[in-house]
Write an enzyme that holds these catalytic residues in place. Sequence first.
Site, PDB file in Angstrom:
ATOM      1  N   LYS A  83       0.742  -1.293  -0.073  1.00 16.16           N
ATOM      2  CA  LYS A  83      -0.034   0.133  -0.003  1.00 16.16           C
ATOM      3  C   LYS A  83       0.950   1.090   0.010  1.00 16.16           C
ATOM      4  CE  LYS A  83      -4.338   0.014   2.095  1.00 16.16           C
ATOM      5  NZ  LYS A  83      -5.042  -0.269   3.365  1.00 16.16           N
TER       6      LYS A  83
HETATM    7  C1  E4P Z   1      -8.482   0.490   3.398  1.00 20.72           C
HETATM    8  O1  E4P Z   1      -7.735  -0.198   2.773  1.00 20.72           O
HETATM    9  C2  E4P Z   1      -8.464   1.240   4.767  1.00 20.72           C
HETATM   10  O2  E4P Z   1      -7.883   0.270   5.604  1.00 20.72           O
HETATM   11  C3  E4P Z   1      -9.576   1.641   5.379  1.00 20.72           C
HETATM   12  O3  E4P Z   1     -10.757   0.973   4.656  1.00 20.72           O
HETATM   13  C4  E4P Z   1      -9.872   2.400   6.311  1.00 20.72           C
HETATM   14  O4  E4P Z   1     -10.892   2.709   6.773  1.00 20.72           O
HETATM   15  P1  E4P Z   1     -11.421   3.438   8.082  1.00 20.72           P
HETATM   16  O5  E4P Z   1     -11.874   4.970   7.630  1.00 20.72           O
HETATM   17  O6  E4P Z   1     -12.503   2.672   8.550  1.00 20.72           O
HETATM   18  O7  E4P Z   1     -10.218   3.605   9.027  1.00 20.72           O
END
Ligand code: E4P
Length: 214
Positions: A83
Site C-alpha cells: 500500500k
Molecule cells: C482500506 O484499505 C483502509 O484500511 C480502510 O478502509 C480505512 O477505513 P477506516 O476509515 O474505517 O479506518
Amino acid sequence: MKLFIDTAMIDEIKEAWSWGIVDGVTTNPTHVAASGKKFLTVIEEICAVVDGPISAEAVSLDAEGIIKEAREISKIHKNIVVKVPVIREGFKAVKKLTEMGIKTNMTLNYSASQALLAAKVGAAYISPFVGRLDYINQEGMELVRQIRQIYCNYGYKTEIIVAAIRHPEHVLQSALIGADVCTMRFDIMKMLFDHPMTDIGLEQFLKDWEKVPK
Ligand code: E4P
C-alpha cells in the site's frame, strides 16, 4: 465483486476466511497498531491463513524510501500487495515498483484525478475512502462512480477497492457501480448475511418440523 476484510486482527481474519466468502485482506498502520503485534509478525500470520491479495502499507514519504520498504515487504509472501499513499512521491515509487513487478494498492484516495494517476503508473489497486468523504459531507460513492467511468473509458486494468465503508448498503452500492473489490470491517461483513425475515422464517420452519410425525 471480491470481498476483502479490512483488519489486522488474526482471529477475525480466521473466522471470516472460514465463511468461504473472503478473497483478500487489507491492513493499514492503524490496524497493525490495534493488533498489538509487530508488523512482520502480523503480516506473516495473515499470509498463513488467507490465500489471496494481502495489502501491507509502506510508511516512508519519499520514493526511494517507499521502494526500499516495498521490496522488503513484498519478500514476505507472494500474495503481498504494497500500500502506497497517493502523494507525488508515492506515484513516482509506484511507477518503478510496477516496472519491478511489485503489486501496489494506492491508498488514501479522495479524488478521481488521483485515481487516474494511479492507473497511469500501473497500480494494481486504487482505494477510494468513501466513508471518510461522507463524513465531510461529500458523497463517497460518487467518487467510485467517476473512477469506474474513467477506468472503463480507457480500459485501465487498475482494480477499484471501495474502502472505509460504513454499512452493508455501501457494499451493495459498490457492486451496483461495478467496483472490483469492497473491503470492510469484520462487523460489516457479518451483517451481509443477516435478514430478520430469514430468522423468522427459519424459526417457523423448525417449529412446524416438530409437528411432523417421526
Ligand atoms: C482500506 O484499505 C483502509 O484500511 C480502510 O478502509 C480505512 O477505513 P477506516 O476509515 O474505517 O479506518
